[in-house]
Scaffold this motif. Structure first.
Motif, PDB file in Angstrom:
ATOM      1  N   UNK A  77     -64.641  34.514 -14.014  1.00  0.00           N
ATOM      2  CA  UNK A  77     -63.626  33.553 -13.560  1.00  0.00           C
ATOM      3  C   UNK A  77     -63.956  32.162 -14.084  1.00  0.00           C
ATOM      4  N   UNK A  78     -65.227  31.767 -13.935  1.00  0.00           N
ATOM      5  CA  UNK A  78     -65.646  30.437 -14.375  1.00  0.00           C
ATOM      6  C   UNK A  78     -65.545  30.303 -15.890  1.00  0.00           C
ATOM      7  N   UNK A  79     -65.977  31.331 -16.625  1.00  0.00           N
ATOM      8  CA  UNK A  79     -65.963  31.286 -18.087  1.00  0.00           C
ATOM      9  C   UNK A  79     -64.542  31.192 -18.638  1.00  0.00           C
ATOM     10  N   UNK A  80     -63.641  32.023 -18.119  1.00  0.00           N
ATOM     11  CA  UNK A  80     -62.243  32.023 -18.576  1.00  0.00           C
ATOM     12  C   UNK A  80     -61.592  30.668 -18.291  1.00  0.00           C
ATOM     13  N   UNK A  81     -61.851  30.129 -17.103  1.00  0.00           N
ATOM     14  CA  UNK A  81     -61.278  28.857 -16.704  1.00  0.00           C
ATOM     15  C   UNK A  81     -61.764  27.727 -17.615  1.00  0.00           C
ATOM     16  N   UNK A  82     -63.060  27.678 -17.878  1.00  0.00           N
ATOM     17  CA  UNK A  82     -63.603  26.599 -18.704  1.00  0.00           C
ATOM     18  C   UNK A  82     -63.109  26.686 -20.145  1.00  0.00           C
ATOM     19  N   UNK A  83     -62.999  27.884 -20.667  1.00  0.00           N
ATOM     20  CA  UNK A  83     -62.488  28.055 -22.030  1.00  0.00           C
ATOM     21  C   UNK A  83     -61.026  27.647 -22.122  1.00  0.00           C
ATOM     22  N   UNK A  84     -60.228  28.025 -21.130  1.00  0.00           N
ATOM     23  CA  UNK A  84     -58.799  27.720 -21.149  1.00  0.00           C
ATOM     24  C   UNK A  84     -58.536  26.224 -21.051  1.00  0.00           C
ATOM     25  N   UNK A  85     -59.331  25.527 -20.241  1.00  0.00           N
ATOM     26  CA  UNK A  85     -59.093  24.106 -20.003  1.00  0.00           C
ATOM     27  C   UNK A  85     -59.987  23.192 -20.834  1.00  0.00           C
ATOM     28  N   UNK A  86     -60.859  23.777 -21.658  1.00  0.00           N
ATOM     29  CA  UNK A  86     -61.723  22.973 -22.506  1.00  0.00           C
ATOM     30  C   UNK A  86     -62.779  22.204 -21.730  1.00  0.00           C
ATOM     31  N   UNK A  87     -63.313  22.807 -20.675  1.00  0.00           N
ATOM     32  CA  UNK A  87     -64.315  22.156 -19.833  1.00  0.00           C
ATOM     33  C   UNK A  87     -65.713  22.512 -20.326  1.00  0.00           C
ATOM     34  N   UNK A  88     -66.639  21.555 -20.233  1.00  0.00           N
ATOM     35  CA  UNK A  88     -67.965  21.727 -20.831  1.00  0.00           C
ATOM     36  C   UNK A  88     -68.900  22.572 -19.971  1.00  0.00           C
ATOM     37  N   UNK A  89     -68.873  22.365 -18.681  1.00  0.00           N
ATOM     38  CA  UNK A  89     -69.804  23.060 -17.800  1.00  0.00           C
ATOM     39  C   UNK A  89     -69.217  23.089 -16.389  1.00  0.00           C
ATOM     40  N   UNK A  90     -69.989  23.627 -15.445  1.00  0.00           N
ATOM     41  CA  UNK A  90     -69.481  23.771 -14.085  1.00  0.00           C
ATOM     42  C   UNK A  90     -69.244  22.411 -13.415  1.00  0.00           C
ATOM     43  N   UNK A  91     -70.123  21.464 -13.696  1.00  0.00           N
ATOM     44  CA  UNK A  91     -69.948  20.131 -13.109  1.00  0.00           C
ATOM     45  C   UNK A  91     -68.657  19.492 -13.621  1.00  0.00           C
ATOM     46  N   UNK A  92     -68.373  19.695 -14.898  1.00  0.00           N
ATOM     47  CA  UNK A  92     -67.139  19.172 -15.488  1.00  0.00           C
ATOM     48  C   UNK A  92     -65.932  19.854 -14.850  1.00  0.00           C
ATOM     49  N   UNK A  93     -66.049  21.143 -14.575  1.00  0.00           N
ATOM     50  CA  UNK A  93     -64.947  21.888 -13.946  1.00  0.00           C
ATOM     51  C   UNK A  93     -64.667  21.368 -12.539  1.00  0.00           C
ATOM     52  N   UNK A  94     -65.730  21.092 -11.788  1.00  0.00           N
ATOM     53  CA  UNK A  94     -65.551  20.549 -10.439  1.00  0.00           C
ATOM     54  C   UNK A  94     -64.912  19.170 -10.509  1.00  0.00           C
ATOM     55  N   UNK A  95     -65.370  18.353 -11.463  1.00  0.00           N
ATOM     56  CA  UNK A  95     -64.791  17.009 -11.631  1.00  0.00           C
ATOM     57  C   UNK A  95     -63.315  17.095 -11.981  1.00  0.00           C
ATOM     58  N   UNK A  96     -62.955  18.044 -12.836  1.00  0.00           N
ATOM     59  CA  UNK A  96     -61.552  18.243 -13.208  1.00  0.00           C
ATOM     60  C   UNK A  96     -60.717  18.594 -11.977  1.00  0.00           C
TER      61      UNK A  96
END
Length: 208
Positions: free
Chosen positions: A182-201
């Motif tokens: 879930x985390x990997x697909x989400x970060x690839x789709x939205x161009x996020x660098x890491x989990x911290x970046x995903x939370x910030x987004x």
């Protein structure tokens, strides 16, 4: 210095606007061939038509300034055109009948600083539209306006609380592999660098 460009449906109105706006300190009116560099584009038209929208779309796509905003001075804009205009960079909207150049410049300065200048009824219409899209289109598909689906939001909420993959899997009754996927697909789709970046987004888009 704020770089502005003026586009008017009537050449005489356009020339007058260029002359008046050019007298304000801190503003530089660009030539038409410099339009792509503008921080703010002032569009003046009695009514917003399909031709107006095509011009706005062209301006947005041709801009070399990712922060470019549009201030529209008009007598009328319909619901469908309003939503499209926002998508193409509309950040300021003024009633032509009640506008003065002082008010236009105030809106220009606000937009250049990253703000918006929209009449309260227009703000209400946009909020109603967003709510309708979430309720009738995204909600039934399990999506949110941020582009995250409900499972992704759940995972990000737990990440924000400091839980690791194992703890999140236990909390949501998923396998660790599913959480990682879930985390990997989400970060690839939205161009996020890491989990911290995903939370910030997610925080920035109001998903959490």
């Amino acid at each position: 210095m704020i770089l502005i460009a003026v586009l008017a449906s009537d050449p005489i109105t356009g020339e007058g606007a260029i002359w008046c706006l050019g007298r304000y300190p801190g503003l530089k009116v660009l030539l038409q061939e410099e339009l792509r560099q503008a921080d703010v584009v002032v569009m003046i038209t009695p009514d917003v038509t399909e031709e107006t929208m095509l011009l706005m779309e062209s301006v947005s796509e041709g801009s070399t300034n990712p922060a470019m905003g549009i201030v529209l001075v008009t007598g009328h804009i319909g619901e469908a055109h309003l939503v499209r205009a926002v998508r193409h960079g509309l950040r300021g909207l003024m009633c032509r009948q009640n506008s003065t150049y002082d008010k236009v410049v105030e809106a220009v300065r606000g937009v250049a600083e990253g703000g918006a200048s929209l009449p309260p009824p227009i703000q209400g219409r946009l909020i109603d539209h967003i709510r309708a899209v979430q309720r009738d289109v995204l909600g039934p598909l399990g999506l949110t306006t941020s582009g995250l689906d409900t499972r992704e939001v759940e995972v990000l909420r737990l990440l924000a609380e400091g839980l690791d993959t194992t703890e999140i899997a236990q909390k949501l009754n998923y396998s660790e592999r599913t959480i990682k996927n879930i985390v990997s697909v989400m970060m690839n789709r939205l161009g996020l660098r890491n989990r911290a970046h995903a939370v910030a987004f997610a925080l920035r888009t109001g998903s959490l």
